[in-house]
Design an enzyme around this catalytic site. Structure first.
Site, short mmCIF file in Angstrom:
data_model
loop_
_atom_site.label_atom_id
_atom_site.label_comp_id
_atom_site.label_asym_id
_atom_site.label_seq_id
_atom_site.Cartn_x
_atom_site.Cartn_y
_atom_site.Cartn_z
N ALA A 123 0.89 -1.22 -0.07
CA ALA A 123 -0.01 0.06 -0.13
C ALA A 123 0.71 1.39 -0.10
CB ALA A 123 -0.77 0.10 1.22
N GLY A 130 0.09 9.50 -7.05
CA GLY A 130 0.14 8.23 -7.65
C GLY A 130 1.50 7.97 -8.29
N SER A 131 1.76 8.93 -9.68
CA SER A 131 3.19 8.74 -10.13
C SER A 131 4.19 9.32 -9.08
CB SER A 131 2.89 9.29 -11.42
OG SER A 131 2.18 8.71 -12.34
N ILE A 156 -5.54 -0.17 -3.53
CA ILE A 156 -4.62 -1.33 -3.10
C ILE A 156 -5.29 -2.56 -3.57
CG2 ILE A 156 -3.67 -2.25 -1.12
CD1 ILE A 156 -2.73 0.82 -2.10
N ASP A 239 11.50 -2.74 -8.50
CA ASP A 239 12.60 -3.49 -9.56
C ASP A 239 12.31 -4.90 -9.71
OD1 ASP A 239 13.81 -0.97 -9.88
OD2 ASP A 239 15.48 -1.39 -8.60
N ARG A 267 -13.56 -19.56 -38.68
CA ARG A 267 -14.51 -18.73 -39.15
C ARG A 267 -14.25 -18.48 -40.60
NH1 ARG A 267 -19.07 -15.83 -38.85
NH2 ARG A 267 -18.82 -13.56 -39.56
N GLN A 278 -4.14 -12.64 -46.37
CA GLN A 278 -2.82 -12.18 -45.95
C GLN A 278 -2.92 -11.07 -44.64
OE1 GLN A 278 0.23 -10.46 -48.76
NE2 GLN A 278 1.23 -12.19 -48.28
N GLN A 336 -9.93 -7.54 -33.21
CA GLN A 336 -10.09 -7.14 -34.82
C GLN A 336 -10.29 -8.27 -35.44
OE1 GLN A 336 -10.46 -4.05 -35.72
NE2 GLN A 336 -10.74 -4.25 -37.95
N GLU A 363 1.83 -0.08 -11.12
CA GLU A 363 3.24 -0.39 -10.81
C GLU A 363 4.20 0.85 -11.19
OE1 GLU A 363 5.34 -3.91 -9.58
OE2 GLU A 363 3.29 -4.77 -9.09
C1 FAD Z 1 -5.97 -1.89 -10.79
C2 FAD Z 1 -5.06 -1.07 -9.92
C3 FAD Z 1 -4.29 -1.51 -9.08
C4 FAD Z 1 -3.34 -0.92 -8.37
N1 FAD Z 1 -2.82 -1.86 -7.11
C5 FAD Z 1 -2.14 -1.09 -6.47
C6 FAD Z 1 -1.42 -1.57 -5.26
O1 FAD Z 1 -1.52 -2.73 -4.96
N2 FAD Z 1 -0.61 -0.72 -4.38
C7 FAD Z 1 -0.34 0.44 -4.75
O2 FAD Z 1 0.34 1.20 -4.01
N3 FAD Z 1 -0.91 1.09 -6.00
C8 FAD Z 1 -1.57 0.38 -6.58
N4 FAD Z 1 -2.23 0.99 -7.95
C9 FAD Z 1 -1.80 2.22 -8.19
C10 FAD Z 1 -0.67 2.50 -9.54
O3 FAD Z 1 0.32 2.29 -9.11
C11 FAD Z 1 -1.18 3.91 -9.78
O4 FAD Z 1 -2.43 4.07 -10.48
C12 FAD Z 1 -0.03 4.53 -10.84
O5 FAD Z 1 1.14 4.58 -10.35
C13 FAD Z 1 -0.54 5.93 -11.89
O6 FAD Z 1 -0.90 6.70 -10.61
P1 FAD Z 1 -2.13 7.52 -10.82
O7 FAD Z 1 -3.08 6.80 -11.25
O8 FAD Z 1 -2.26 8.28 -9.59
O9 FAD Z 1 -2.09 8.47 -12.11
P2 FAD Z 1 -1.37 10.02 -12.14
O10 FAD Z 1 0.06 10.07 -11.45
O11 FAD Z 1 -2.35 10.80 -11.86
O12 FAD Z 1 -0.75 9.98 -13.50
C14 FAD Z 1 -1.92 9.83 -14.67
C15 FAD Z 1 -1.21 10.17 -16.08
O13 FAD Z 1 -0.08 10.99 -16.31
C16 FAD Z 1 1.16 10.85 -16.42
N5 FAD Z 1 2.14 11.29 -15.64
C17 FAD Z 1 2.04 11.61 -14.51
N6 FAD Z 1 3.41 12.12 -14.07
C18 FAD Z 1 3.97 12.32 -15.33
C19 FAD Z 1 5.33 12.53 -15.51
N7 FAD Z 1 6.15 13.16 -14.64
N8 FAD Z 1 5.76 12.76 -16.87
C20 FAD Z 1 4.98 12.07 -17.84
N9 FAD Z 1 3.80 11.60 -17.44
C21 FAD Z 1 3.32 11.72 -16.26
C22 FAD Z 1 1.04 9.24 -16.06
O14 FAD Z 1 1.98 8.34 -16.57
C23 FAD Z 1 -0.48 8.85 -16.36
O15 FAD Z 1 -0.73 8.31 -17.71
C24 FAD Z 1 -3.05 0.31 -8.46
C25 FAD Z 1 -3.85 0.81 -9.46
C26 FAD Z 1 -4.75 0.40 -10.55
C27 FAD Z 1 -5.41 0.97 -11.57
#
Ligand code: FAD
Length: 381
Positions: A123, A130-131, A156, A239, A267, A278, A336, A363
């Site tokens: 978690a 997020g990112s 999570i 990693d 099909r 092709q 497709q 991830e």
């Molecule tokens: C089904 C699912 C299961 C998950 N399981 C877990 C888990 O078990 N534990 C856990 O901790 N997390 C988990 N996550 C969270 C997951 O790791 C995050 O959703 C992911 O890292 C992206 O963060 P965000 O969704 O907040 O997107 P955001 O950070 O808001 O990003 C949105 C978009 O902007 C882009 N972006 C953001 N910053 C930049 C940048 N600096 N440069 C270029 N592009 C950027 C991103 O690539 C993305 O396309 C899960 C997510 C999902 C959908």
């Protein structure tokens, strides 16, 4: 393609394939539709000891590594990535303990995880982090023999189903990423609740929830590593687990490809099977080329990691990006090839396309992986 797996790895892959084909395939559509957590399949994986393939022998596991974990994930994903991710998320929760756990922590949790008696989760993500994981706001304040956790986590995997959660929280706000620490939080600890369950596009058999911490009391001995090392714990874990996402992607792509070939041979249009056109043959050929390339990259990354190499962030990110992009392309092409039948829930490929999408997001989204790769290659040359 011959991948020169060891005899033991071949046995693991064959066993996982059998469980996937005989059991996972039967429940995949139902569990996806109804959002059923695959506890029965996890029990079967425990019974066959596949839950312990990546856990060191001294803690009751098989003593394999990332490769063994990925082989199981790949085979399960051929039929249902939702089932596979429920298995893989335990590895995501177990790896921080394998890597940074104190002896007592390893002895307490790893043998039970290996036996499938405990399900784990990881978690880190929050609604505003997020990112940008270093901006998490959940706090952990030391008070006597406990850390008191306050805040919430989003997205999570295995939320609500897991028994053990590795949770990241801020112990010193003034230190930025160096002020984050990791904790082992058990289901049932005072002040720890599960929040909303997400209604997802794909991997619907897996459970994804919010976690809430309200003055949650975590014994001080549950600190993982040292205070302030949480960010490193998370990155070093990723990693080793990003290849797991690549394995999921390779498995999904392989499942869609196999289905598309069989369909294209059966099909008939214009008096001939689709497979005689092709345009269709070239799509199938491209699927094969891309899947084999992704698998080769995945296995060589796993071998590098398991050989004891020190630094493999770039390789781990690269195989995750490549395989997930391949999975998206292959599943879209499989839809497709099947025309209208590809687009409806009577056939499994629309599910595979929905499942593939998340491998480009979680991830660390693929944009973030490309940032990691770029910063490494620019340093190298
Ligand atoms: C089904 C699912 C299961 C998950 N399981 C877990 C888990 O078990 N534990 C856990 O901790 N997390 C988990 N996550 C969270 C997951 O790791 C995050 O959703 C992911 O890292 C992206 O963060 P965000 O969704 O907040 O997107 P955001 O950070 O808001 O990003 C949105 C978009 O902007 C882009 N972006 C953001 N910053 C930049 C940048 N600096 N440069 C270029 N592009 C950027 C991103 O690539 C993305 O396309 C899960 C997510 C999902 C959908």
């Amino acid at each position: 393609m011959e991948y020169f797996l060891s005899e033991e790895q071949k046995i693991i892959k064959k066993l996982a394939k059998r469980i996937s084909d005989e059991y996972v395939s039967k429940v995949a559509i139902k569990y996806d539709k109804e959002g059923i957590f695959p506890r029965d399949i996890l029990d079967l994986l425990a019974y066959t000891e596949l839950t312990g393939v990546y856990i060191p022998k001294e803690y009751g596991g098989f003593g394999g590594g990332v490769m063994e974990m990925c082989l199981v994930v790949e085979e399960l994903s051929r039929n249902c990535a939702g089932v596979a991710v429920s298995y893989a998320a335990t590895a995501l929760g177990a790896y921080p303990i394998i890597l940074y756990g104190k002896e007592e922590q390893k002895k307490k949790y790893l043998p039970k995880i290996a036996k499938g008696e405990l399900i784990a989760a990881f978690a880190l993500t929050e609604s505003d982090a997020g990112s940008d994981v270093s901006s998490i706001k959940t706090t952990a304040e030391k008070k006597g023999d406990y850390y008191i956790l306050n805040g919430s986590k989003h997205w999570i995997t295995n939320g609500g189903e897991a028994d053990v959660y590795v949770v990241f929280a801020v112990t010193d706000k003034s230190k930025g990423p160096r002020g984050i620490s990791a904790f082992i939080v058990e289901k049932g600890y005072e002040g720890f609740y599960c929040g909303k369950k997400e209604d997802k596009m794909g991997i619907r058999a897996s459970s994804t929830t919010e976690l809430i911490f309200e003055d949650c009391k975590v014994p001080k001995e549950n600190l993982l590593g040292r205070e302030g090392t949480g960010f490193i714990v998370a990155m070093k874990t990723f990693d080793r687990t990003r290849p797991g996402v690549a394995a999921m992607a390779v498995g999904i792509a392989q499942g869609a490809y196999e289905y598309a070939i069989r369909y294209a041979k059966e099909r008939v249009q214009f008096g001939q099977p689709l497979s005689s056109f092709q345009a269709i043959q070239h799509m199938l050929a491209d699927m094969y080329i891309n899947i084999e390339a992704a698998r080769a990259m995945l296995y060589s990354t796993c071998r590098m990691i398991d050989s004891g190499a020190k630094d493999f962030s770039k390789e781990s990110s690269a195989c995750k990006v490549f395989a997930s992009d391949v999975a998206m392309k292959v599943t879209t092409d499989a839809v497709q090839i099947m025309g209208g039948n590809g687009y409806v829930k009577d056939y499994p490929v629309e599910k595979m396309m929905r499942d593939a999408k998340v491998t480009q997001i979680f991830e660390g989204a693929n944009q973030i992986q490309r940032n990691i790769i770029a910063s490494e290659i620019i340093k190298e040359y």
